[in-house]
Design a protein around this motif. Sequence first.
Motif, short mmCIF file in Angstrom:
data_model
loop_
_atom_site.label_atom_id
_atom_site.label_comp_id
_atom_site.label_asym_id
_atom_site.label_seq_id
_atom_site.Cartn_x
_atom_site.Cartn_y
_atom_site.Cartn_z
N GLU A 125 0.83 -1.21 0.00
CA GLU A 125 0.00 0.00 0.00
C GLU A 125 0.86 1.26 0.00
O GLU A 125 0.53 2.26 -0.65
N ASN A 126 1.99 1.22 0.73
CA ASN A 126 2.89 2.38 0.72
C ASN A 126 3.48 2.62 -0.67
O ASN A 126 3.60 3.76 -1.13
N ALA A 127 3.87 1.52 -1.34
CA ALA A 127 4.43 1.66 -2.69
C ALA A 127 3.41 2.25 -3.65
O ALA A 127 3.71 3.13 -4.46
N ILE A 128 2.16 1.74 -3.56
CA ILE A 128 1.10 2.26 -4.44
C ILE A 128 0.82 3.72 -4.13
O ILE A 128 0.65 4.56 -5.03
N ALA A 129 0.79 4.08 -2.83
CA ALA A 129 0.54 5.47 -2.45
C ALA A 129 1.63 6.39 -2.97
O ALA A 129 1.36 7.50 -3.43
N ASN A 130 2.89 5.94 -2.92
CA ASN A 130 3.99 6.77 -3.42
C ASN A 130 3.89 7.01 -4.91
O ASN A 130 4.11 8.12 -5.41
N ARG A 131 3.53 5.95 -5.66
CA ARG A 131 3.40 6.10 -7.11
C ARG A 131 2.24 7.03 -7.47
O ARG A 131 2.35 7.87 -8.36
N LEU A 132 1.12 6.88 -6.75
CA LEU A 132 -0.02 7.78 -7.00
C LEU A 132 0.31 9.22 -6.65
O LEU A 132 -0.11 10.16 -7.33
N GLU A 133 1.08 9.41 -5.56
CA GLU A 133 1.47 10.77 -5.16
C GLU A 133 2.35 11.43 -6.22
O GLU A 133 2.21 12.62 -6.51
N GLN A 134 3.28 10.63 -6.79
CA GLN A 134 4.13 11.18 -7.85
C GLN A 134 3.32 11.61 -9.06
O GLN A 134 3.52 12.68 -9.62
N LYS A 135 2.37 10.76 -9.46
CA LYS A 135 1.52 11.12 -10.60
C LYS A 135 0.69 12.35 -10.30
O LYS A 135 0.50 13.23 -11.15
N LEU A 136 0.14 12.43 -9.08
CA LEU A 136 -0.67 13.59 -8.70
C LEU A 136 0.15 14.86 -8.72
O LEU A 136 -0.30 15.91 -9.18
N SER A 137 1.41 14.79 -8.23
CA SER A 137 2.28 15.96 -8.22
C SER A 137 2.56 16.46 -9.64
O SER A 137 2.51 17.66 -9.91
N VAL A 138 2.81 15.52 -10.56
CA VAL A 138 3.07 15.91 -11.95
C VAL A 138 1.84 16.56 -12.56
O VAL A 138 1.92 17.58 -13.26
N THR A 139 0.65 16.00 -12.27
CA THR A 139 -0.60 16.55 -12.81
C THR A 139 -0.86 17.96 -12.27
O THR A 139 -1.24 18.86 -13.01
N VAL A 140 -0.66 18.15 -10.96
CA VAL A 140 -0.88 19.46 -10.35
C VAL A 140 0.08 20.50 -10.95
O VAL A 140 -0.32 21.63 -11.27
N ASP A 141 1.35 20.12 -11.10
CA ASP A 141 2.33 21.06 -11.68
C ASP A 141 1.92 21.47 -13.09
O ASP A 141 2.04 22.64 -13.47
N ARG A 142 1.42 20.50 -13.88
CA ARG A 142 1.02 20.82 -15.24
C ARG A 142 -0.18 21.77 -15.26
O ARG A 142 -0.23 22.73 -16.05
N ILE A 143 -1.18 21.52 -14.38
CA ILE A 143 -2.36 22.38 -14.32
C ILE A 143 -2.00 23.79 -13.90
O ILE A 143 -2.47 24.78 -14.47
N VAL A 144 -1.12 23.91 -12.88
CA VAL A 144 -0.69 25.24 -12.42
C VAL A 144 0.03 25.99 -13.53
O VAL A 144 -0.20 27.19 -13.76
N GLU A 145 0.91 25.29 -14.25
CA GLU A 145 1.65 25.94 -15.34
C GLU A 145 0.70 26.42 -16.44
O GLU A 145 0.86 27.53 -16.97
N GLU A 146 -0.30 25.60 -16.79
CA GLU A 146 -1.26 25.99 -17.83
C GLU A 146 -2.05 27.21 -17.40
O GLU A 146 -2.28 28.12 -18.20
N ARG A 147 -2.47 27.26 -16.13
CA ARG A 147 -3.26 28.41 -15.67
C ARG A 147 -2.42 29.68 -15.60
O ARG A 147 -2.90 30.76 -15.91
N ILE A 148 -1.16 29.54 -15.19
CA ILE A 148 -0.28 30.71 -15.16
C ILE A 148 -0.08 31.26 -16.56
O ILE A 148 -0.14 32.48 -16.80
N ASN A 149 0.16 30.36 -17.52
CA ASN A 149 0.35 30.80 -18.91
C ASN A 149 -0.90 31.49 -19.44
O ASN A 149 -0.82 32.50 -20.15
N ALA A 150 -2.09 30.96 -19.09
CA ALA A 150 -3.34 31.58 -19.54
C ALA A 150 -3.51 32.98 -18.94
O ALA A 150 -3.91 33.92 -19.63
N SER A 151 -3.19 33.13 -17.64
CA SER A 151 -3.30 34.44 -16.99
C SER A 151 -2.33 35.44 -17.60
O SER A 151 -2.69 36.61 -17.84
#
Length: 302
Positions: A125-151
């Motif tokens: 469960e810890n391994a799965i949680a770590n992998r999901l956290e990494q994917k979530l972090s990448v997704t959040v960074d991409r969304i923030v970058e897109e919104r900053i560029n739009a602004s």
Amino acid sequence: MSLLTSSIDLDMIVSPLSKEPSQFQASQIEHLANLFLQAGGTVKPILLRRVSPISFEILEGYFEYYAAIKAQEIDDQFTAIRAYVVPTDLESTILEQYNFLRSLSTSAPLEISAPETQPDLAQIENAIANRLEQKLSVTVDRIVEERINASLQIFANQITQQINLHLLDFKQSLAFDHISQVLSPTQPIISVPESAPEKIPKSKTIKTATTKAKATSSKKSKDKFISDDPKVLQVINDLNTINFGDLQRNLAKSAKGNTKFAKPIYELKLQHPEQKIQSIQDVIANVQGLAEKTMKKIIDAW
């Protein structure tokens, strides 16, 4: 009871302990991974056993699993694999069927392999949680970058529009400067020799009298606009400093038709930039068609 396949996220499958990727040829794994990407998945589901509410382990299909992991490395959009989640009470029966069918295409059937050790659920469960956290972090960074560029793009568009408006006013000012130079060219001074005084004809005397009468009338009219009224003083000050675009907008407040006076008023200011407009009567006297009544409406609406 019928068996149904499910699309299982690769992050929820426990890495096999009994078989390592080195047991298969890397070229074959990569080839199958490319086939997965071309077809959008595997045509042969793998067999999984549920070991926790959020994790599974492989019963059969190790080669397909490692090919799916390779496909995910090539394209991160490939995240799941088709599989049978085998019920515990049917596990032995399904494995026997699976191996029997596989033996038909090989010379000898394969033995059913049992997992060597029981998996550590907490570690899984810890391994799965770590992998999901990494994917979530990448997704959040991409969304923030897109919104900053739009602004930033919206801000840049607003600045560009304001600059264009100022440039338009500046171009109009330059155009009227050119017109004023054409309308008022510098005239050479011609000296006139002195001559003996002549008797003023009767007709000129009449004209002089008429001129004096007009001057008297003009003075009375001028007195009509010279006062301590702050609005009159504000209009005189604005006429000396306002740009052409704002002048048009202020004239339109009294009536849209009054915008026709914007050009002659602006030219009046440009012809003699060193001499400011001193009174409202100066404007009325030099702008053709501008009556005192109209000027009063302009001042009231200014």
